[in-house]
Design a protein around this motif. Structure first.
Motif, mmCIF file in Angstrom:
data_model
loop_
_atom_site.group_PDB
_atom_site.id
_atom_site.type_symbol
_atom_site.label_atom_id
_atom_site.label_comp_id
_atom_site.label_asym_id
_atom_site.label_seq_id
_atom_site.Cartn_x
_atom_site.Cartn_y
_atom_site.Cartn_z
ATOM 1 N N VAL A 34 35.926 46.042 30.437
ATOM 2 C CA VAL A 34 36.060 47.036 31.520
ATOM 3 C C VAL A 34 37.530 47.260 31.857
ATOM 4 O O VAL A 34 37.985 48.404 32.063
ATOM 5 C CB VAL A 34 35.267 46.577 32.761
ATOM 6 N N GLN A 35 38.292 46.187 31.900
ATOM 7 C CA GLN A 35 39.728 46.318 32.192
ATOM 8 C C GLN A 35 40.455 47.119 31.106
ATOM 9 O O GLN A 35 41.278 47.988 31.398
ATOM 10 C CB GLN A 35 40.340 44.925 32.335
ATOM 11 N N THR A 41 42.248 54.610 30.010
ATOM 12 C CA THR A 41 42.085 55.889 30.722
ATOM 13 C C THR A 41 43.331 56.204 31.541
ATOM 14 O O THR A 41 43.813 57.357 31.584
ATOM 15 C CB THR A 41 40.851 55.828 31.629
ATOM 16 N N PHE A 42 43.862 55.182 32.208
ATOM 17 C CA PHE A 42 45.061 55.392 33.014
ATOM 18 C C PHE A 42 46.261 55.786 32.138
ATOM 19 O O PHE A 42 47.082 56.626 32.516
ATOM 20 C CB PHE A 42 45.364 54.122 33.799
ATOM 21 N N SER A 49 40.622 54.640 37.403
ATOM 22 C CA SER A 49 39.195 54.894 37.594
ATOM 23 C C SER A 49 38.743 54.458 38.981
ATOM 24 O O SER A 49 38.991 53.317 39.399
ATOM 25 C CB SER A 49 38.384 54.148 36.526
ATOM 26 N N THR A 50 38.094 55.396 39.685
ATOM 27 C CA THR A 50 37.580 55.056 41.022
ATOM 28 C C THR A 50 36.322 54.189 40.942
ATOM 29 O O THR A 50 35.907 53.601 41.947
ATOM 30 C CB THR A 50 37.254 56.343 41.796
ATOM 31 N N ASN A 51 35.697 54.103 39.753
ATOM 32 C CA ASN A 51 34.481 53.296 39.573
ATOM 33 C C ASN A 51 34.776 51.927 38.958
ATOM 34 O O ASN A 51 33.857 51.252 38.482
ATOM 35 C CB ASN A 51 33.497 54.044 38.664
ATOM 36 N N LYS A 54 32.897 48.989 40.608
ATOM 37 C CA LYS A 54 31.464 49.029 40.341
ATOM 38 C C LYS A 54 31.173 48.672 38.881
ATOM 39 O O LYS A 54 30.254 47.906 38.582
ATOM 40 C CB LYS A 54 30.924 50.425 40.664
ATOM 41 N N ASP A 55 31.991 49.237 37.976
ATOM 42 C CA ASP A 55 31.770 48.945 36.550
ATOM 43 C C ASP A 55 32.030 47.478 36.241
ATOM 44 O O ASP A 55 31.298 46.857 35.457
ATOM 45 C CB ASP A 55 32.689 49.832 35.703
ATOM 46 N N ALA A 56 33.070 46.927 36.843
ATOM 47 C CA ALA A 56 33.399 45.521 36.598
ATOM 48 C C ALA A 56 32.307 44.608 37.127
ATOM 49 O O ALA A 56 31.910 43.633 36.459
ATOM 50 C CB ALA A 56 34.737 45.179 37.242
ATOM 51 N N ALA A 57 31.810 44.887 38.324
ATOM 52 C CA ALA A 57 30.761 44.057 38.912
ATOM 53 C C ALA A 57 29.482 44.113 38.077
ATOM 54 O O ALA A 57 28.817 43.099 37.840
ATOM 55 C CB ALA A 57 30.478 44.501 40.344
#
Length: 298
Positions: A34-35, A41-42, A49-51, A54-57
């Protein structure tokens, strides 16, 4: 033995479940994925990413659940493996004793059936003879299959409860024909029977011989088989100190007396200089004259 079969069945099922279990990633690997995606993307867009949280969790939670089940399946496999081995080792003597009793039943029935064969030694001969001989041949054929099953189970059990070095010796002993008859040296077993034992390919002739020999058995353990092998292969008598020797006392005659040779020029030693020299000894031998020494001049 039901307990052994049950433990082995549970272990095999645990192995199957672990092998078909879905592939997954550890929680650390899931978070790292996820990281990496967020960083990529950055790098491309300049936007974080604003998600991400949530994606990491979600990735971490799913990975924790996967890892927990994977570890549980591995532990179950290990635990059931040890349980199956313990049940097998514990019950092995009982299993071998059961096989020995089953072998006795098979050979007793074979001995009874063989009396009806007479001179019949082949299937064709049994068909030609018909009647009791044919029925006896059919019974012996069925017993032959039972004998093969007992022998196969015997070696399976002995191998399963032995260590690696012991398994190597078991294979060697089986190839030599041991583990089939007790109290009989291999040299005294007919060659056709030894050949059948070595190849584990029995025929009616070998079954009948084993039935009438009264020496067939199933070893109760590796040590039991090892003792039988030693008894069947070692010399009947031996001396670990070498060949026997006659240790009875021997009398050696003494040498014949030979008087000392006293030549005429011999002199009696003068032990005390204060007395006159003693008379010379009586000569008994003639030797060539020799030159006087310095001491004899004084």
């Amino acid at each position: 033995m039901p307990d052994v079969a049950k433990a082995q069945s549970r272990y095999e099922e645990a192995v199957r479940l672990r092998r078909v279990f879905r592939h997954g990633a550890s929680p650390e690997a899931a978070l790292a994925a996820v990281q990496d995606a967020a960083i990529a993307t950055f790098t491309d867009t300049g936007k974080w990413s604003t998600n991400f949280a949530k994606d990491a969790a979600k990735a971490h939670a799913e990975a924790v659940v996967w890892q927990a089940e994977a570890v549980a399946l591995r532990r179950a496999e290990d635990a059931l493996k040890y349980a199956a081995e313990d049940a097998r080792d514990t019950m092995a003597p009982d299993v071998l004793a059961h096989l020995n009793g089953r072998l006795t039943e098979i050979l007793t029935a074979a001995k009874d059936a063989s009396t009806a064969l007479g001179d019949v030694t082949t299937a064709e001969g049994a068909i030609d003879a018909g009647g009791d001989a044919l029925d006896a041949w059919r019974r012996l054929t069925a017993l032959l299959s039972d004998l093969r099953n007992v022998r196969a189970a015997q070696w399976d059990v002995l191998t399963s409860v032995s260590h690696d070095d012991e398994r190597a010796r078991l294979r060697m002993w089986a190839a030599e024909g041991h583990g089939e008859v007790r109290g009989v040296r291999l040299d005294d077993v007919p060659e056709h029977v030894r050949a059948a034992v070595r190849s584990q390919s029995y025929s009616i002739a070998q079954l009948v011989w084993l039935a009438h020999s009264g020496a067939a058995y199933v070893p109760t353990s590796f040590d039991d088989l090892q003792a039988d092998v030693m008894a069947a292969t070692e010399p009947l008598t031996y001396d670990d100190r070498g060949p026997l020797r006659d240790m009875s006392p021997r009398v050696t005659p003494g040498p014949a007396y030979v008087p000392s040779k006293v030549p005429p020029q011999s002199k009696t030693p003068n032990l005390d200089k204060s007395n006159p020299r003693p008379a010379p000894p009586k000569p008994n031998a003639v030797v060539s004259d020799r030159e006087a020494t310095t001491l004899e001049h004084f």
